[in-house]
Design a protein around this motif. Sequence first.
Motif, PDB file in Angstrom:
ATOM      1  N   LYS A 298      13.576  -4.181   1.542  1.00 25.56           N
ATOM      2  CA  LYS A 298      12.343  -3.582   1.027  1.00 25.56           C
ATOM      3  C   LYS A 298      12.536  -2.086   0.811  1.00 25.56           C
TER       4      LYS A 298
ATOM      5  N   VAL B  59       1.193  -0.358   8.361  1.00 28.61           N
ATOM      6  CA  VAL B  59       1.583  -1.728   8.717  1.00 28.61           C
ATOM      7  C   VAL B  59       0.319  -2.537   8.990  1.00 28.61           C
TER       8      VAL B  59
ATOM      9  N   MET C 162       0.836  -1.200   0.000  1.00 31.75           N
ATOM     10  CA  MET C 162       0.000   0.000   0.000  1.00 31.75           C
ATOM     11  C   MET C 162       0.874   1.255   0.000  1.00 31.75           C
TER      12      MET C 162
ATOM     13  N   ASP D 233      10.982   0.963   7.547  1.00 29.27           N
ATOM     14  CA  ASP D 233      10.515  -0.424   7.617  1.00 29.27           C
ATOM     15  C   ASP D 233      11.568  -1.191   8.410  1.00 29.27           C
TER      16      ASP D 233
HETATM   17  N1  LIG Z   1      -3.340  -3.892   0.478  1.00 29.90           N
HETATM   18  C1  LIG Z   1      -4.538  -3.329   0.470  1.00 29.90           C
HETATM   19  O1  LIG Z   1      -5.250  -3.308  -0.525  1.00 29.90           O
HETATM   20  C2  LIG Z   1      -5.091  -2.628   1.680  1.00 29.90           C
HETATM   21  C3  LIG Z   1      -6.358  -2.045   1.619  1.00 29.90           C
HETATM   22  C4  LIG Z   1      -6.826  -1.357   2.735  1.00 29.90           C
HETATM   23  C5  LIG Z   1      -6.061  -1.268   3.861  1.00 29.90           C
HETATM   24  N2  LIG Z   1      -4.856  -1.874   3.891  1.00 29.90           N
HETATM   25  C6  LIG Z   1      -4.063  -1.779   5.107  1.00 29.90           C
HETATM   26  O2  LIG Z   1      -2.861  -1.119   4.802  1.00 29.90           O
HETATM   27  C7  LIG Z   1      -1.860  -1.588   5.709  1.00 29.90           C
HETATM   28  C8  LIG Z   1      -0.653  -1.987   4.902  1.00 29.90           C
HETATM   29  O3  LIG Z   1      -1.030  -3.028   4.016  1.00 29.90           O
HETATM   30  P1  LIG Z   1      -0.006  -3.655   2.970  1.00 29.90           P
HETATM   31  O4  LIG Z   1      -0.816  -4.505   2.079  1.00 29.90           O
HETATM   32  O5  LIG Z   1       0.831  -2.563   2.412  1.00 29.90           O
HETATM   33  O6  LIG Z   1       0.850  -4.566   3.967  1.00 29.90           O
HETATM   34  P2  LIG Z   1       2.345  -5.113   3.775  1.00 29.90           P
HETATM   35  O7  LIG Z   1       2.645  -5.257   2.333  1.00 29.90           O
HETATM   36  O8  LIG Z   1       2.482  -6.289   4.699  1.00 29.90           O
HETATM   37  O9  LIG Z   1       3.223  -3.900   4.331  1.00 29.90           O
HETATM   38  C9  LIG Z   1       3.492  -3.654   5.675  1.00 29.90           C
HETATM   39  C10 LIG Z   1       4.994  -3.451   5.813  1.00 29.90           C
HETATM   40  O10 LIG Z   1       5.302  -3.061   7.144  1.00 29.90           O
HETATM   41  C11 LIG Z   1       6.414  -3.800   7.570  1.00 29.90           C
HETATM   42  N3  LIG Z   1       6.541  -3.839   9.041  1.00 29.90           N
HETATM   43  C12 LIG Z   1       6.154  -4.821   9.895  1.00 29.90           C
HETATM   44  N4  LIG Z   1       6.469  -4.464  11.166  1.00 29.90           N
HETATM   45  C13 LIG Z   1       7.035  -3.236  11.094  1.00 29.90           C
HETATM   46  C14 LIG Z   1       7.571  -2.354  12.062  1.00 29.90           C
HETATM   47  N5  LIG Z   1       7.579  -2.687  13.345  1.00 29.90           N
HETATM   48  N6  LIG Z   1       8.078  -1.171  11.647  1.00 29.90           N
HETATM   49  C15 LIG Z   1       8.086  -0.837  10.343  1.00 29.90           C
HETATM   50  N7  LIG Z   1       7.605  -1.651   9.375  1.00 29.90           N
HETATM   51  C16 LIG Z   1       7.074  -2.831   9.744  1.00 29.90           C
HETATM   52  C17 LIG Z   1       6.204  -5.152   6.955  1.00 29.90           C
HETATM   53  O11 LIG Z   1       7.364  -5.934   7.000  1.00 29.90           O
HETATM   54  P3  LIG Z   1       7.198  -7.567   6.985  1.00 29.90           P
HETATM   55  O12 LIG Z   1       6.631  -7.883   5.632  1.00 29.90           O
HETATM   56  O13 LIG Z   1       8.604  -8.023   7.175  1.00 29.90           O
HETATM   57  O14 LIG Z   1       6.279  -7.910   8.110  1.00 29.90           O
HETATM   58  C18 LIG Z   1       5.803  -4.726   5.539  1.00 29.90           C
HETATM   59  O15 LIG Z   1       6.926  -4.411   4.767  1.00 29.90           O
HETATM   60  C19 LIG Z   1      -2.473  -2.740   6.498  1.00 29.90           C
HETATM   61  O16 LIG Z   1      -2.883  -2.292   7.759  1.00 29.90           O
HETATM   62  C20 LIG Z   1      -3.660  -3.137   5.664  1.00 29.90           C
HETATM   63  O17 LIG Z   1      -4.693  -3.666   6.453  1.00 29.90           O
HETATM   64  C21 LIG Z   1      -4.348  -2.528   2.816  1.00 29.90           C
END
Ligand SMILES: NC(=O)c1ccc[n+]([C@@H]2O[C@H](COP(=O)([O-])OP(=O)(O)OC[C@H]3O[C@@H](n4cnc5c(N)ncnc54)[C@H](OP(=O)(O)O)[C@@H]3O)[C@@H](O)[C@H]2O)c1
Length: 275
Positions: free
Chosen positions: A41, A71, A14, A36
Motif C-alpha cells: 500500500k 486507521v 482517506m 502502514d
Molecule cells: N472513508 C471515509 O469516507 C471516512 C470518513 C470519515 C472518517 N473516516 C475514518 O478515517 C479512518 C481511515 O479510513 P479509511 O477509509 O482510509 O480506512 P482504510 O482504507 O481501511 O485505511 C486504514 C489503513 O490503515 C492500515 N492499518 C491497519 N492497522 C495499522 C497499524 N497498526 N499501523 C498502520 N496502519 C495500519 C490499514 O491496513 P489494512 O487494510 O491492512 O488493515 C489501512 O491501510 C477511519 O477511522 C475511518 O473511520 C473515513
Amino acid sequence: MKNETITFIGAGNMTAALIGGMLAEGLSAKQIWATDIDQNKLDALAAHSGINVTTESDKAIAVAEVVVLSVKPQVMQSVCETIADAVKVKSPLMVSIAAGIQTTTLNQWLGASLPIIRAMPNTPALIRAGATGLYANAFVTEHHKGLAENILRAVGIVLWLQEEKQMDYVTALSGSGPAYFFRIMEAMEQAGESLGLSHEVARLLTLQTALGAAKLAMESSNDLKTLREKVTSPGGTTEQGLQQMDEHDIDELFKATLEAANKRSQELAKQFGES
Ligand SMILES: NC(=O)c1ccc[n+]([C@@H]2O[C@H](COP(=O)([O-])OP(=O)(O)OC[C@H]3O[C@@H](n4cnc5c(N)ncnc54)[C@H](OP(=O)(O)O)[C@@H]3O)[C@@H](O)[C@H]2O)c1
C-alpha cells in the motif's frame, strides 16, 4: 502550511484523498510521510504521489509536527499504544479522523496530554467535495488549528465545533449524510422509472438535479425555504409533489433518521472509550 512535516498513520482511502488534496494545494511531497503495516500500500501511494513512506512509524513520527491518525477505530487503541513512546518525544499535534473516539480516550491510550484535533470528514472528501467537522481539545493552539484546517480544507469545507459531543451530531448529519442522499436518489430514480423513463434517463436526471439543487443553494443568498418556494407555483406540479412529502411527514422522518444515527454514534463512542 510552511515547513511543517505531516505524518499519516494508515495509508488507506482517506489518507490517499487527503494527500492528493494537499499536493493539489501546492504542498511539497517532501513534507508528507505515511506509514502502514502494508508495504504494498505504501509503495503504491509513494509511486502515485512522491511522498515519503515507511513501515517504521517511529521514524515517520520523529520528523513530524503533525501526526494524522487515519486507521479504523477498531485498531486505534493498539496503534496509539505502539506509537506512544515516539509521540511523547516529539509532542506533535495529533489529528484523529476516526469516528467516535474521544480526545481523552486517545490521550489515555497515548499515555500523554497532547494537543488533539478530531476531524469528521465524509466520503465526498475522496473527490475533494467533503464536509468536515473539527473539534480541538484544551492543549490545541491557534497555530495548530491552522495546520489542521490546511489539511482538511484540501478536501472540502471545514467547520469548527465548540463541544466534543457535537462530533456525534456531525457524524449523524454529514458523516452519514451521503448515504441519506444516495437513498433519496435511489428512490427518485425508481419513481422516475415507474412513471416510464428508462433507467439511464431517470438516473442522470436524478443525479444532475441533486447536484444542481445543491450548487444553486450554495451559490444563492436565499435560504432553502425561499428557494423551494421559488420553484413552487400555486396550483402547479411541484406543489402537488411536495404535498405528498408533507403528508408523509418528511420533517419527522429526517428528525428520526438523525436521532438514530446520533444515538449509534454515542453508543460507539462509549464502547471505544470502555475498551
Ligand atoms: N472513508 C471515509 O469516507 C471516512 C470518513 C470519515 C472518517 N473516516 C475514518 O478515517 C479512518 C481511515 O479510513 P479509511 O477509509 O482510509 O480506512 P482504510 O482504507 O481501511 O485505511 C486504514 C489503513 O490503515 C492500515 N492499518 C491497519 N492497522 C495499522 C497499524 N497498526 N499501523 C498502520 N496502519 C495500519 C490499514 O491496513 P489494512 O487494510 O491492512 O488493515 C489501512 O491501510 C477511519 O477511522 C475511518 O473511520 C473515513
